[in-house]
Motif scaffolding. Structure first.
Motif, PDB file in Angstrom:
ATOM      1  N   ASP A   1      22.015  -3.865 -25.517  1.00  0.00           N
ATOM      2  CA  ASP A   1      20.592  -3.488 -25.566  1.00  0.00           C
ATOM      3  C   ASP A   1      20.202  -2.521 -24.463  1.00  0.00           C
ATOM      4  OD1 ASP A   1      20.089  -4.920 -27.840  1.00  0.00           O
ATOM      5  OD2 ASP A   1      18.910  -6.497 -26.897  1.00  0.00           O
TER       6      ASP A   1
ATOM      7  N   ILE B   1      22.330  -0.352 -22.806  1.00  0.00           N
ATOM      8  CA  ILE B   1      23.261   0.751 -22.532  1.00  0.00           C
ATOM      9  C   ILE B   1      22.570   2.112 -22.528  1.00  0.00           C
ATOM     10  CG2 ILE B   1      24.011   0.886 -24.969  1.00  0.00           C
ATOM     11  CD1 ILE B   1      26.115   1.728 -21.851  1.00  0.00           C
TER      12      ILE B   1
ATOM     13  N   ILE C   1      22.596   4.621 -19.175  1.00  0.00           N
ATOM     14  CA  ILE C   1      23.158   5.986 -19.117  1.00  0.00           C
ATOM     15  C   ILE C   1      22.079   7.045 -18.952  1.00  0.00           C
ATOM     16  CG2 ILE C   1      24.400   7.751 -20.456  1.00  0.00           C
ATOM     17  CD1 ILE C   1      26.186   5.549 -21.597  1.00  0.00           C
ATOM     18  N   LYS C   2      20.973   6.926 -19.680  1.00  0.00           N
ATOM     19  CA  LYS C   2      19.984   8.013 -19.700  1.00  0.00           C
ATOM     20  C   LYS C   2      18.733   7.740 -18.880  1.00  0.00           C
ATOM     21  CE  LYS C   2      19.365  10.136 -23.695  1.00  0.00           C
ATOM     22  NZ  LYS C   2      19.262  10.453 -25.147  1.00  0.00           N
TER      23      LYS C   2
ATOM     24  N   GLN D   1      13.212   4.713 -20.500  1.00  0.00           N
ATOM     25  CA  GLN D   1      12.579   5.395 -21.631  1.00  0.00           C
ATOM     26  C   GLN D   1      11.093   5.012 -21.709  1.00  0.00           C
ATOM     27  OE1 GLN D   1      14.481   7.611 -23.603  1.00  0.00           O
ATOM     28  NE2 GLN D   1      15.846   7.270 -21.863  1.00  0.00           N
ATOM     29  N   PRO D   2      10.284   5.814 -22.387  1.00  0.00           N
ATOM     30  CA  PRO D   2       8.828   5.585 -22.352  1.00  0.00           C
ATOM     31  C   PRO D   2       8.343   4.297 -23.025  1.00  0.00           C
ATOM     32  CG  PRO D   2       9.393   7.460 -23.770  1.00  0.00           C
ATOM     33  CD  PRO D   2      10.631   7.073 -23.060  1.00  0.00           C
TER      34      PRO D   2
ATOM     35  N   ILE E   1      10.553   1.098 -28.113  1.00  0.00           N
ATOM     36  CA  ILE E   1      11.098   1.746 -29.306  1.00  0.00           C
ATOM     37  C   ILE E   1      12.101   2.836 -28.925  1.00  0.00           C
ATOM     38  CG2 ILE E   1       9.222   3.436 -29.595  1.00  0.00           C
ATOM     39  CD1 ILE E   1       9.451   3.015 -32.619  1.00  0.00           C
ATOM     40  N   TYR E   2      11.814   3.568 -27.863  1.00  0.00           N
ATOM     41  CA  TYR E   2      12.742   4.607 -27.414  1.00  0.00           C
ATOM     42  C   TYR E   2      13.926   4.003 -26.676  1.00  0.00           C
ATOM     43  CZ  TYR E   2       9.264   7.749 -29.096  1.00  0.00           C
ATOM     44  OH  TYR E   2       8.391   8.397 -29.920  1.00  0.00           O
TER      45      TYR E   2
ATOM     46  N   ASP F   1      15.297   1.236 -27.531  1.00  0.00           N
ATOM     47  CA  ASP F   1      16.180   0.817 -28.621  1.00  0.00           C
ATOM     48  C   ASP F   1      16.906   2.009 -29.244  1.00  0.00           C
ATOM     49  OD1 ASP F   1      15.769  -1.890 -28.439  1.00  0.00           O
ATOM     50  OD2 ASP F   1      14.258  -1.977 -30.016  1.00  0.00           O
ATOM     51  N   HIS F   2      16.140   3.074 -29.470  1.00  0.00           N
ATOM     52  CA  HIS F   2      16.736   4.265 -30.072  1.00  0.00           C
ATOM     53  C   HIS F   2      17.892   4.769 -29.205  1.00  0.00           C
ATOM     54  CE1 HIS F   2      16.850   7.964 -32.464  1.00  0.00           C
ATOM     55  NE2 HIS F   2      17.093   8.578 -31.311  1.00  0.00           N
TER      56      HIS F   2
ATOM     57  N   ALA G   1      19.661   3.147 -26.870  1.00  0.00           N
ATOM     58  CA  ALA G   1      20.808   2.226 -26.873  1.00  0.00           C
ATOM     59  C   ALA G   1      21.665   2.451 -28.120  1.00  0.00           C
ATOM     60  CB  ALA G   1      20.312   0.783 -26.817  1.00  0.00           C
ATOM     61  N   SER G   2      20.996   2.695 -29.226  1.00  0.00           N
ATOM     62  CA  SER G   2      21.729   2.862 -30.492  1.00  0.00           C
ATOM     63  C   SER G   2      22.590   4.112 -30.505  1.00  0.00           C
ATOM     64  CB  SER G   2      20.750   2.917 -31.658  1.00  0.00           C
ATOM     65  OG  SER G   2      19.979   1.744 -31.682  1.00  0.00           O
ATOM     66  N   GLU G   3      22.178   5.126 -29.784  1.00  0.00           N
ATOM     67  CA  GLU G   3      23.038   6.317 -29.715  1.00  0.00           C
ATOM     68  C   GLU G   3      24.443   5.947 -29.271  1.00  0.00           C
ATOM     69  OE1 GLU G   3      21.481   9.940 -27.754  1.00  0.00           O
ATOM     70  OE2 GLU G   3      19.645   8.782 -27.425  1.00  0.00           O
ATOM     71  N   PHE G   4      24.521   5.064 -28.283  1.00  0.00           N
ATOM     72  CA  PHE G   4      25.827   4.748 -27.706  1.00  0.00           C
ATOM     73  C   PHE G   4      26.534   3.627 -28.479  1.00  0.00           C
ATOM     74  CE2 PHE G   4      23.132   6.680 -24.513  1.00  0.00           C
ATOM     75  CZ  PHE G   4      23.876   7.819 -24.260  1.00  0.00           C
TER      76      PHE G   4
ATOM     77  N   GLN H   1      25.205  12.525 -32.347  1.00  0.00           N
ATOM     78  CA  GLN H   1      25.285  11.073 -32.173  1.00  0.00           C
ATOM     79  C   GLN H   1      24.641  10.644 -30.856  1.00  0.00           C
ATOM     80  OE1 GLN H   1      26.095   8.510 -34.254  1.00  0.00           O
ATOM     81  NE2 GLN H   1      25.145   7.550 -32.491  1.00  0.00           N
TER      82      GLN H   1
ATOM     83  N   GLN I   1      27.200  11.715 -17.694  1.00  0.00           N
ATOM     84  CA  GLN I   1      26.652  10.809 -18.720  1.00  0.00           C
ATOM     85  C   GLN I   1      27.527  10.790 -19.982  1.00  0.00           C
ATOM     86  OE1 GLN I   1      22.750  12.673 -18.802  1.00  0.00           O
ATOM     87  NE2 GLN I   1      21.796  10.829 -17.936  1.00  0.00           N
TER      88      GLN I   1
ATOM     89  N   GLU J   1      30.326   8.556 -19.231  1.00  0.00           N
ATOM     90  CA  GLU J   1      29.903   7.143 -19.288  1.00  0.00           C
ATOM     91  C   GLU J   1      29.831   6.668 -20.748  1.00  0.00           C
ATOM     92  OE1 GLU J   1      26.486   5.845 -16.783  1.00  0.00           O
ATOM     93  OE2 GLU J   1      26.735   7.832 -15.850  1.00  0.00           O
TER      94      GLU J   1
ATOM     95  N   VAL K   1      11.709  -2.735 -35.531  1.00  0.00           N
ATOM     96  CA  VAL K   1      12.384  -1.674 -34.768  1.00  0.00           C
ATOM     97  C   VAL K   1      13.681  -2.184 -34.150  1.00  0.00           C
ATOM     98  CG1 VAL K   1      12.251  -0.304 -32.644  1.00  0.00           C
ATOM     99  CG2 VAL K   1      10.366  -0.262 -34.291  1.00  0.00           C
TER     100      VAL K   1
ATOM    101  N   LYS L   1      17.644  -0.985 -35.245  1.00  0.00           N
ATOM    102  CA  LYS L   1      17.763   0.200 -34.397  1.00  0.00           C
ATOM    103  C   LYS L   1      18.998   1.059 -34.663  1.00  0.00           C
ATOM    104  CE  LYS L   1      19.639  -1.886 -30.115  1.00  0.00           C
ATOM    105  NZ  LYS L   1      20.082  -3.177 -30.670  1.00  0.00           N
ATOM    106  N   GLU L   2      20.141   0.446 -34.952  1.00  0.00           N
ATOM    107  CA  GLU L   2      21.337   1.268 -35.195  1.00  0.00           C
ATOM    108  C   GLU L   2      21.237   2.022 -36.524  1.00  0.00           C
ATOM    109  OE1 GLU L   2      21.826  -1.652 -33.424  1.00  0.00           O
ATOM    110  OE2 GLU L   2      22.523  -0.600 -31.634  1.00  0.00           O
TER     111      GLU L   2
ATOM    112  N   GLN M   1      18.787   4.866 -36.038  1.00  0.00           N
ATOM    113  CA  GLN M   1      19.273   6.001 -35.236  1.00  0.00           C
ATOM    114  C   GLN M   1      20.117   6.959 -36.082  1.00  0.00           C
ATOM    115  OE1 GLN M   1      22.505   6.885 -33.644  1.00  0.00           O
ATOM    116  NE2 GLN M   1      21.483   8.558 -32.558  1.00  0.00           N
TER     117      GLN M   1
END
Lengths: 146, 146, 146, 146, 146, 146, 146, 146
Positions: A43, A45, A49-50, A53-54, A57-58, A60-61, A63-66, B128, B136, B139, D117, D121-122, D125
């Motif tokens: 949840d 990650i 890494i980044k 987030q604001p 919802i962001y 979650d978005h 985390a899903s990238e990774f 992705q 990053q 990572e 959400v 989330k995955e 995304q």
């Protein structure tokens, strides 16, 4: 010949560990891959890494990238996919991985308790094998090497 | 299991070297491939192999035959593609490699400074993962092996 | 037999309109599709549909969801892709559409001024045809029907 | 040019009807396809065609043969897939259709309430667009024709 | 149901015209497409569109951009490919079209005189049908509609 | 990382041997595969395995079964294809292998003398690289490893 | 929307005619295609087009060129494949058509009498639907349009 | 370079063992895979893993889940498929494996006695090689390594 097995599905008990031990006991040349099993890590990650987030919802978005990066890389490598569904949670990730296996020609072994027969019936009908326990899934893989 | 990473993108600083060192420090089983990083060599490779061409347009065309040969061979082998965009130049090669990753189902990690958010927004939306630094990106790859 | 032509590329003059008129004059059975040409509309479409976003980066991300939806649907339908590059802007969307054409086996006609020969050389080398003006692109399509 | 839209997802309110009416009002050339919306019919279709089965598990399996036949035929024809998730039920069919869209290059519009959400989330995304209402999904399709 | 037939091969007699007339006589719903049959036009098309080139090698290269554009568009549309080989010339274009049919799953009908059995043996062995005359090729297509 | 190179084309001089020696001298990790180079063996292989055939046309057909088996297996394994054309013979096998490389996304290096520019122009235009000698082809591969 | 249905399988009774009449009665927009149903014609078609062959083995080979041409063209066009197996003959063509449907993502409806359950069990397990009569297959198609 | 060979077909004599010994004698780098050769085991595997089923039709269905799992995994790995047909039984599994090889671009070597020429003619016409004995099939593979 070694086979790569992607273990999709719930991360709330140690079924993956069980499978690995059974495979080792039987001496099967299987390499197991799967999602991040540490739920909190999966949840957080994205922000790890980044950065923050604001909103959630962001968060979650991101985390899903990774999480999806990880899943896509190992799913691409997999020779066979095992997806386990349990009573808890909606497990849409498991359904996603299982369905992508269907669509890309990777044989799918579905594990689900009898109580989930009805809601999983369409997914089960398209799976290659449907069993109720991880042990049965491993027996199926053992049969491949007989 | 070893993964092959194609490093698309700008060749004007040593970001590829940085990534490789970080990967080594973390002990990640990654093999990195990428375009010719010697800019002059990449411009002259066509005439180096095929001899002088009638004009600069044909010199460029001929150089591209060999640059594209290199890129296509390693992109075909890649499990994941990292594309870094910077402020300088138009970097249409980077966009090409990134987009071919999208179209062929190879997970794409996009690295771009905040200043390029707007012009890269469509490419970023289909990547992705989107990050701002090579660290990053590394990572993200480390997470795949956790 | 009707052909669907996707017109990727810059949206800062009326080259698409010109192409359509030329096609009509010649009686060619061509259907043209392309990105949103109203630049403001394409930037604001995300917030127009989903409401205000927390920052410009998310505004851009959201706009891209819908711009990419449009592009992907029509690119999937296209028999041939024309991508025009000009002096202004970085045009990474054009490069993305052109490259996806390459990767999916759709013939690509690249239009670029002589000044862009060098930065576009790798993309040009893989295109099916490279011309300098929309009129030439249309002549190429006319030749297909001769 | 007409587009075929597959409407995956819950069958517990009339959102498909709403979408069709909105499309008609706007004069959009859309053809909508989707799963059997009569829930009882979809559960009994197997026995209706093949006769009584030995137990509920086989009744379900047999029903799924025909539900999946329907879904696969129309999904193959679809240019774009809309999947709506709601609070009720596990909706693994919706997840399956959405994920098969991802894996086969069909643009996916995901509709989900804010409450979903996190569990989605995955899947979100990797979707092309994520919105909260059928009206927004229709606006997205309208934008494709602008 | 109409079928699109691509007529690859030599352009030195009117065999395409013959085929079209036979198809019309038999009332077969066939649409025929093929390469530019005016040999001079096909050699000069590059310079006709792009202007004089620096040498004959570039003249040829440029002509091929447009000949290949035409071929690729119609080959993509074809349901079946007929390739006719004759005694004259090396006909590598015909071999290219025939082979691309093989590699993309389009059924290939090969027409060749007995004198070419030996040099064409590998291509013939992979073709769907091998005949000696255009009339036989048309009979094969007529059989498809019986 | 080792690359597999399929050497299509004429079997009338020792160009394959030359390439292998050059690769060894440069220490390039290349594995070369190709067709049967013993011309008589390739003509008689069908009857050697299946016994005498009723006529030369069937003798040729049968030989091609095994020549094509060999080619298809190694072409499937190849990362890159080199096809050399010479003055003698029609070399339709070389054209077939080269074209199948085009259609299956394998980068193609075409070797042809200047005298064959015109008849090979369409194939050359779609090749990744076009050179005149085996040495140049090897330099191209060396560049891939720089 | 019209669907194309390929009717693979035995040609020894009028089951195809039955299906067509049922479809017409129900007003289903189905177009049916299938193999040559005149058994003698399908055996002699090779010699009818290409002349007498040296032996029955070549007669059979040549007939198959044209039977396979027909099957491949219509199978490529099909949205769904129905394969019926009966007690008589080995019906390897039916198995071939059914299996190619599996491998190319075309939904397969298998019709077989109960007596063939055992020998067809692996094929049946991978089919989309398994029924015992043509009427049931038609009901399955009718369900797709409900 | 090692090749993986899938040995489809009848399990009623020791032809697989013969092939393996011949390959070893010739020192060919071949890895052989195939279906379960113990006929009883292949019939009972479903109940062995999942327990008693309600009738023989479900027993067969369940056995096929695991037989197909095995076949799909090894067929996906195979570089070449050999399918042997004999006089006994209907061998629809062999036909399924052979046909899936055709549809997925894997070269197929068909072994069949002369008595089966007629019923197998369509499958044979699309195979890469057709021979009468396992020894001939092995000679074909040996030729690939010459």
């Amino acid at each position: 010949m070694e086979l790569v097995v992607y273990l999709a599905g719930q991360i709330h008990d140690d079924w993956r560990e069980q499978l690995k031990q059974l495979a080792e006991q039987k001496g099967l040349p299987l390499v197991f891959k799967g999602p991040q099993e540490d739920h909190d890590r999966s949840d957080e990650i994205g922000e790890a890494i980044k950065g923050t987030q604001p909103s959630s919802i962001y968060r979650d978005h991101t985390a899903s990238e990774f999480n999806n990066l990880r899943t896509r890389i190992w799913m691409n490598k997999a020779d066979v996919v095992i997806a386990q569904f349990g009573e808890k949670y909606r497990q849409w990730n498991s359904a996603m991985d299982a369905s992508i296996a269907l669509a890309t020609g990777k044989p799918l072994i579905l594990i689900r308790p009898e109580s989930l027969v009805h809601p999983l019936k369409e997914l089960a009908q398209r799976a290659q094998c449907v069993v109720e326990t991880p042990e049965q899934a491993l027996e199926a893989l053992a049969y491949v090497f007989e």
